[in-house]
Design an enzyme around this catalytic site. Sequence first.
Site, PDB file in Angstrom:
ATOM      1  N   SER A  32       0.788  -1.181  -0.016  1.00 33.36           N
ATOM      2  CA  SER A  32       0.089   0.057  -0.027  1.00 33.36           C
ATOM      3  C   SER A  32       0.944   1.407   0.040  1.00 33.36           C
ATOM      4  O   SER A  32       1.641   1.368   0.922  1.00 33.36           O
ATOM      5  CB  SER A  32      -0.882   0.191   1.308  1.00 33.36           C
ATOM      6  OG  SER A  32      -1.892  -0.738   1.364  1.00 33.36           O
ATOM      7  N   HIS A  62      -2.998   0.776  -4.450  1.00 33.89           N
ATOM      8  CA  HIS A  62      -2.264  -0.338  -5.158  1.00 33.89           C
ATOM      9  C   HIS A  62      -2.637  -0.318  -6.691  1.00 33.89           C
ATOM     10  O   HIS A  62      -3.623   0.046  -7.098  1.00 33.89           O
ATOM     11  CB  HIS A  62      -3.066  -1.886  -4.716  1.00 33.89           C
ATOM     12  CG  HIS A  62      -2.878  -2.040  -3.518  1.00 33.89           C
ATOM     13  ND1 HIS A  62      -1.664  -2.785  -2.832  1.00 33.89           N
ATOM     14  CD2 HIS A  62      -3.355  -1.418  -2.288  1.00 33.89           C
ATOM     15  CE1 HIS A  62      -1.870  -2.692  -1.434  1.00 33.89           C
ATOM     16  NE2 HIS A  62      -2.807  -2.100  -1.164  1.00 33.89           N
ATOM     17  N   HIS A  80      -5.612  -9.122  -2.340  1.00 35.06           N
ATOM     18  CA  HIS A  80      -5.745  -9.382  -1.083  1.00 35.06           C
ATOM     19  C   HIS A  80      -6.947 -10.191  -0.867  1.00 35.06           C
ATOM     20  O   HIS A  80      -8.129 -10.271  -1.635  1.00 35.06           O
ATOM     21  CB  HIS A  80      -6.202  -7.995  -0.098  1.00 35.06           C
ATOM     22  CG  HIS A  80      -5.025  -6.884  -0.065  1.00 35.06           C
ATOM     23  ND1 HIS A  80      -4.847  -5.955  -1.231  1.00 35.06           N
ATOM     24  CD2 HIS A  80      -4.076  -6.710   0.468  1.00 35.06           C
ATOM     25  CE1 HIS A  80      -3.826  -5.201  -1.104  1.00 35.06           C
ATOM     26  NE2 HIS A  80      -3.306  -5.629   0.157  1.00 35.06           N
ATOM     27  N   TYR A  82      -9.052  -9.781   1.374  1.00 34.81           N
ATOM     28  CA  TYR A  82     -10.454  -9.169   1.786  1.00 34.81           C
ATOM     29  C   TYR A  82     -11.048  -8.592   0.372  1.00 34.81           C
ATOM     30  O   TYR A  82     -12.280  -8.123   0.571  1.00 34.81           O
ATOM     31  CB  TYR A  82     -10.169  -8.000   2.711  1.00 34.81           C
ATOM     32  CG  TYR A  82      -9.160  -6.918   2.288  1.00 34.81           C
ATOM     33  CD1 TYR A  82      -9.483  -5.942   1.227  1.00 34.81           C
ATOM     34  CD2 TYR A  82      -7.768  -6.868   2.860  1.00 34.81           C
ATOM     35  CE1 TYR A  82      -8.587  -5.063   0.933  1.00 34.81           C
ATOM     36  CE2 TYR A  82      -7.032  -5.915   2.429  1.00 34.81           C
ATOM     37  CZ  TYR A  82      -7.332  -5.093   1.315  1.00 34.81           C
ATOM     38  OH  TYR A  82      -6.427  -4.143   0.821  1.00 34.81           O
ATOM     39  N   GLU A  83     -10.524  -8.492  -0.719  1.00 36.13           N
ATOM     40  CA  GLU A  83     -11.107  -7.978  -1.740  1.00 36.13           C
ATOM     41  C   GLU A  83     -12.098  -9.092  -2.486  1.00 36.13           C
ATOM     42  O   GLU A  83     -12.866  -8.811  -3.406  1.00 36.13           O
ATOM     43  CB  GLU A  83      -9.940  -7.508  -2.812  1.00 36.13           C
ATOM     44  CG  GLU A  83      -9.067  -6.371  -2.493  1.00 36.13           C
ATOM     45  CD  GLU A  83      -7.981  -6.152  -3.488  1.00 36.13           C
ATOM     46  OE1 GLU A  83      -8.150  -5.452  -4.671  1.00 36.13           O
ATOM     47  OE2 GLU A  83      -6.974  -6.725  -3.284  1.00 36.13           O
ATOM     48  N   ALA A 110       1.819  -2.139   4.534  1.00 34.29           N
ATOM     49  CA  ALA A 110       1.498  -1.365   5.385  1.00 34.29           C
ATOM     50  C   ALA A 110       1.011  -1.879   6.722  1.00 34.29           C
ATOM     51  O   ALA A 110       0.452  -2.843   6.546  1.00 34.29           O
ATOM     52  CB  ALA A 110       0.697  -0.271   4.939  1.00 34.29           C
ATOM     53  N   MET A 205      -3.145  -7.197   6.843  1.00 28.58           N
ATOM     54  CA  MET A 205      -4.054  -7.730   6.107  1.00 28.58           C
ATOM     55  C   MET A 205      -3.574  -8.540   4.751  1.00 28.58           C
ATOM     56  O   MET A 205      -3.951  -9.066   3.891  1.00 28.58           O
ATOM     57  CB  MET A 205      -5.147  -6.956   5.556  1.00 28.58           C
ATOM     58  CG  MET A 205      -5.922  -6.309   6.756  1.00 28.58           C
ATOM     59  SD  MET A 205      -7.313  -5.169   6.154  1.00 28.58           S
ATOM     60  CE  MET A 205      -7.456  -3.955   7.428  1.00 28.58           C
ATOM     61  N   SER A 206      -1.960  -8.704   4.729  1.00 29.08           N
ATOM     62  CA  SER A 206      -1.462  -9.265   3.620  1.00 29.08           C
ATOM     63  C   SER A 206      -0.218 -10.145   4.083  1.00 29.08           C
ATOM     64  O   SER A 206      -0.066 -10.549   5.148  1.00 29.08           O
ATOM     65  CB  SER A 206      -1.089  -8.126   2.874  1.00 29.08           C
ATOM     66  OG  SER A 206      -0.249  -7.381   3.294  1.00 29.08           O
ATOM     67  N   ASN A 229       0.292   3.646  11.108  1.00 28.70           N
ATOM     68  CA  ASN A 229      -0.721   3.968  12.084  1.00 28.70           C
ATOM     69  C   ASN A 229      -0.485   3.193  13.372  1.00 28.70           C
ATOM     70  O   ASN A 229      -0.034   2.118  13.202  1.00 28.70           O
ATOM     71  CB  ASN A 229      -2.099   3.948  11.618  1.00 28.70           C
ATOM     72  CG  ASN A 229      -2.571   2.661  11.150  1.00 28.70           C
ATOM     73  OD1 ASN A 229      -2.107   2.099  10.206  1.00 28.70           O
ATOM     74  ND2 ASN A 229      -3.130   1.859  12.433  1.00 28.70           N
ATOM     75  N   HIS A 241      -8.212   4.983   6.320  1.00 28.10           N
ATOM     76  CA  HIS A 241      -7.462   4.574   5.365  1.00 28.10           C
ATOM     77  C   HIS A 241      -6.503   5.670   4.739  1.00 28.10           C
ATOM     78  O   HIS A 241      -5.500   5.374   4.554  1.00 28.10           O
ATOM     79  CB  HIS A 241      -8.288   3.895   4.355  1.00 28.10           C
ATOM     80  CG  HIS A 241      -7.532   3.325   3.187  1.00 28.10           C
ATOM     81  ND1 HIS A 241      -6.819   2.273   3.382  1.00 28.10           N
ATOM     82  CD2 HIS A 241      -7.357   3.498   1.830  1.00 28.10           C
ATOM     83  CE1 HIS A 241      -6.002   1.892   2.135  1.00 28.10           C
ATOM     84  NE2 HIS A 241      -6.499   2.701   1.380  1.00 28.10           N
TER      85      HIS A 241
HETATM   86  N1  HPA Z   1      -4.803  -2.901  10.919  1.00 32.61           N
HETATM   87  C1  HPA Z   1      -4.664  -3.897   9.989  1.00 32.61           C
HETATM   88  N2  HPA Z   1      -4.086  -3.443   8.847  1.00 32.61           N
HETATM   89  C2  HPA Z   1      -3.334  -2.216   8.614  1.00 32.61           C
HETATM   90  C3  HPA Z   1      -3.344  -1.650   9.706  1.00 32.61           C
HETATM   91  C4  HPA Z   1      -4.282  -1.794  10.913  1.00 32.61           C
HETATM   92  O1  HPA Z   1      -4.064  -1.009  11.792  1.00 32.61           O
HETATM   93  N3  HPA Z   1      -2.720  -0.452   9.106  1.00 32.61           N
HETATM   94  C5  HPA Z   1      -2.356  -0.596   7.948  1.00 32.61           C
HETATM   95  N4  HPA Z   1      -2.537  -1.661   7.475  1.00 32.61           N
END
Ligand code: HPA
Length: 268
Positions: A32, A62, A80, A82-83, A110, A205-206, A229, A241
């Site tokens: 990301s 992406h 991903h 989740y997609e 990320a 998530m990856s 974050n 996001h």
């Molecule tokens: N959680 C899950 N996936 C992420 C996060 C998060 O806080 N930040 C970037 N990808």
Amino acid sequence: MKPGFENRVKTMLDSVRARVDRKPKLGIVLGSGLSGLADDQEGTAIPYSEITGFPVPTVEGHRGVMTVTEHCIYLAGRFHYYEGYPMDDVVLPVLLLRGLDVETLVLTNAAGGVNREYTPGDLVLIRDHINLMGTHPLIGPNNPELGPRFPDMTRIYSRELRGVAMESSDVPLREGVYAALSGPSYETPAEIQMLNTLGADMVGMSTVPEAIVANYLGMNILGISCITNMAAGILDQPLNHSEVIGTGKKVEARFKGLVSRIIRNLAG
Ligand code: HPA
């Protein structure tokens, strides 16, 4: 992996080989907001849409381009879970890279910081992972020509490569445990507290499906997380996001510098 998967991979390989005959030993998946690194490279750029059988990424931040240079294959954009992509699609890029003779894979992402000592903008080397995605990319019949039925996972992320990354960095890099959840929601504060108790330093998530398959295929793996974050509940503020993308952009120059030096050191 589903029966017939190998034929899909072969079709993709044929379509890439028709365009490039370079065989770099190094591949990198850019996560990301980090895909800008591919733009700076001189090489053959192949949009995913031109690779027969390859899916096209959908998420903001992406893109879908493979760039083949003398020393490295850059993949800007990943698929991903989740997609809604099946796991087979999520790990296709790894099979493609392995099929193109890549031996060393750098996975970037990320991630949210679970470890309270982390600060957004930190680049952290993945030492190990926890798979909490609720599935596994190797479920299905096993092809022993690709890898073992029950792969050892003791040392997925190469200590040597982490050493190279450390030496390539002008600031000391942290090492941490990456926990992968399916998403697409960010986690609840209770989930983050659970992950902290379980020994996770960061959450995303990856990466984990790709690392599992690359390990299965016998590749050397380096994982780097950009902490975009602090994870939910660590700070008294909600997540969004655009913050993830924004921090990714802010540290892009530093990240690019680090990865470029790592690639130079690995290629040289
Ligand atoms: N959680 C899950 N996936 C992420 C996060 C998060 O806080 N930040 C970037 N990808």
